[in-house]
Design a protein around this motif. Structure first.
Motif, PDB file in Angstrom:
ATOM      1  N   ALA A 136      21.787 -21.023 -48.622  1.00  0.00           N
ATOM      2  CA  ALA A 136      20.325 -20.578 -48.591  1.00  0.00           C
ATOM      3  C   ALA A 136      20.024 -19.964 -47.412  1.00  0.00           C
ATOM      4  N   LEU A 137      20.855 -19.709 -46.220  1.00  0.00           N
ATOM      5  CA  LEU A 137      20.828 -18.825 -44.926  1.00  0.00           C
ATOM      6  C   LEU A 137      21.281 -17.289 -45.691  1.00  0.00           C
ATOM      7  N   SER A 138      22.438 -17.527 -46.524  1.00  0.00           N
ATOM      8  CA  SER A 138      23.034 -16.129 -46.916  1.00  0.00           C
ATOM      9  C   SER A 138      22.081 -15.456 -47.838  1.00  0.00           C
ATOM     10  N   GLU A 139      21.229 -16.227 -48.824  1.00  0.00           N
ATOM     11  CA  GLU A 139      20.078 -15.644 -49.448  1.00  0.00           C
ATOM     12  C   GLU A 139      19.054 -15.087 -48.661  1.00  0.00           C
ATOM     13  N   ALA A 140      18.639 -15.783 -47.930  1.00  0.00           N
ATOM     14  CA  ALA A 140      17.313 -15.540 -46.947  1.00  0.00           C
ATOM     15  C   ALA A 140      17.895 -14.252 -46.296  1.00  0.00           C
ATOM     16  N   MET A 141      19.047 -13.978 -45.615  1.00  0.00           N
ATOM     17  CA  MET A 141      19.666 -12.872 -44.909  1.00  0.00           C
ATOM     18  C   MET A 141      19.708 -11.852 -46.020  1.00  0.00           C
ATOM     19  N   THR A 142      20.105 -12.122 -47.112  1.00  0.00           N
ATOM     20  CA  THR A 142      20.204 -10.885 -48.188  1.00  0.00           C
ATOM     21  C   THR A 142      18.950 -10.173 -48.415  1.00  0.00           C
ATOM     22  N   ALA A 143      17.780 -11.392 -48.653  1.00  0.00           N
ATOM     23  CA  ALA A 143      16.394 -10.798 -48.688  1.00  0.00           C
ATOM     24  C   ALA A 143      15.898 -10.070 -47.644  1.00  0.00           C
ATOM     25  N   GLN A 144      16.123 -10.733 -46.654  1.00  0.00           N
ATOM     26  CA  GLN A 144      15.843  -9.772 -45.231  1.00  0.00           C
ATOM     27  C   GLN A 144      16.155  -8.516 -45.297  1.00  0.00           C
ATOM     28  N   ALA A 145      17.454  -8.196 -45.260  1.00  0.00           N
ATOM     29  CA  ALA A 145      18.338  -6.853 -45.631  1.00  0.00           C
ATOM     30  C   ALA A 145      17.547  -5.919 -46.551  1.00  0.00           C
ATOM     31  N   ALA A 146      17.206  -6.492 -47.767  1.00  0.00           N
ATOM     32  CA  ALA A 146      16.516  -5.808 -48.859  1.00  0.00           C
ATOM     33  C   ALA A 146      15.069  -5.541 -48.424  1.00  0.00           C
ATOM     34  N   ARG A 147      14.503  -6.051 -47.580  1.00  0.00           N
ATOM     35  CA  ARG A 147      13.109  -5.744 -47.183  1.00  0.00           C
ATOM     36  C   ARG A 147      13.246  -5.021 -46.138  1.00  0.00           C
ATOM     37  N   PHE A 148      14.237  -5.092 -45.153  1.00  0.00           N
ATOM     38  CA  PHE A 148      14.438  -3.993 -44.240  1.00  0.00           C
ATOM     39  C   PHE A 148      14.855  -2.537 -44.714  1.00  0.00           C
ATOM     40  N   THR A 149      15.584  -2.650 -45.969  1.00  0.00           N
ATOM     41  CA  THR A 149      16.019  -1.497 -46.453  1.00  0.00           C
ATOM     42  C   THR A 149      14.717  -0.694 -47.028  1.00  0.00           C
TER      43      THR A 149
END
Length: 164
Positions: A33-46
């Motif tokens: 769940a944390l990995s998915e959240a970090m991936t989503a956050q990285a996509a939003r940041f990009t």
């Protein structure tokens, strides 16, 4: 109860293994769940970086265009003011009896051989004589006009504008 104790002694490693597996399963789900959240956050940041880069590129192009338009307008006003000031200077020089050009000189700075060695002033001086060559007068006019245009341009930079 005595019969349960030998069974517990024999099964405790299995119970510990089951407990460890349950904990691993719990933390695995949490890690995913944390990995998915970090991936989503990285996509939003990009995406935010791409949006900011696009906005910056658009704003830079708009400001460069505005700067070119302002420079062209400043150049147009300068050329117009220079033409007007040169006409005024030529009229002043004609009214006050100035010669068209100074005596010619060669590369060494000595006078050219085939020139008039007269003083260069009319027989009668005006009431307020100006002793300067018309070419020098025009050069000064161009310099002053350019300085005024540069001043007006610099003052224009400080002025707030709706489209800046």
């Amino acid at each position: 109860m005595t019969a349960a104790v030998p069974i517990l002694r024999r099964l405790w490693p299995y119970a510990a293994l089951v407990a460890a597996l349950l904990l691993a399963w719990h933390y695995r789900d949490r890690t995913l769940a944390l990995s998915e959240a970090m991936t989503a956050q990285a996509a939003r940041f990009t995406q935010a970086q791409d949006d900011a880069r696009s906005a910056w590129t658009h704003e830079k192009a708009r400001l460069e265009f505005r700067s070119r338009v302002d420079a062209q307008e400043s150049d147009r006003r300068y050329a117009q003011a220079l033409a007007e000031n040169r006409a005024i200077t030529a009229a002043f020089a004609a009214a006050h009896g100035l010669r068209a050009a100074p005596a010619a000189r060669d590369a060494s700075g000595t006078r050219a051989a085939a020139e008039d060695h007269g003083a260069g002033l009319p027989a009668e001086l005006p009431a307020a004589p100006v002793v300067v060559a018309a070419v020098d007068l025009q050069a000064c006019t161009a310099a002053v006009t350019y300085a005024e245009a540069a001043h007006d341009w610099a003052v224009g930079l400080a002025q707030p504008s709706d489209d800046r």
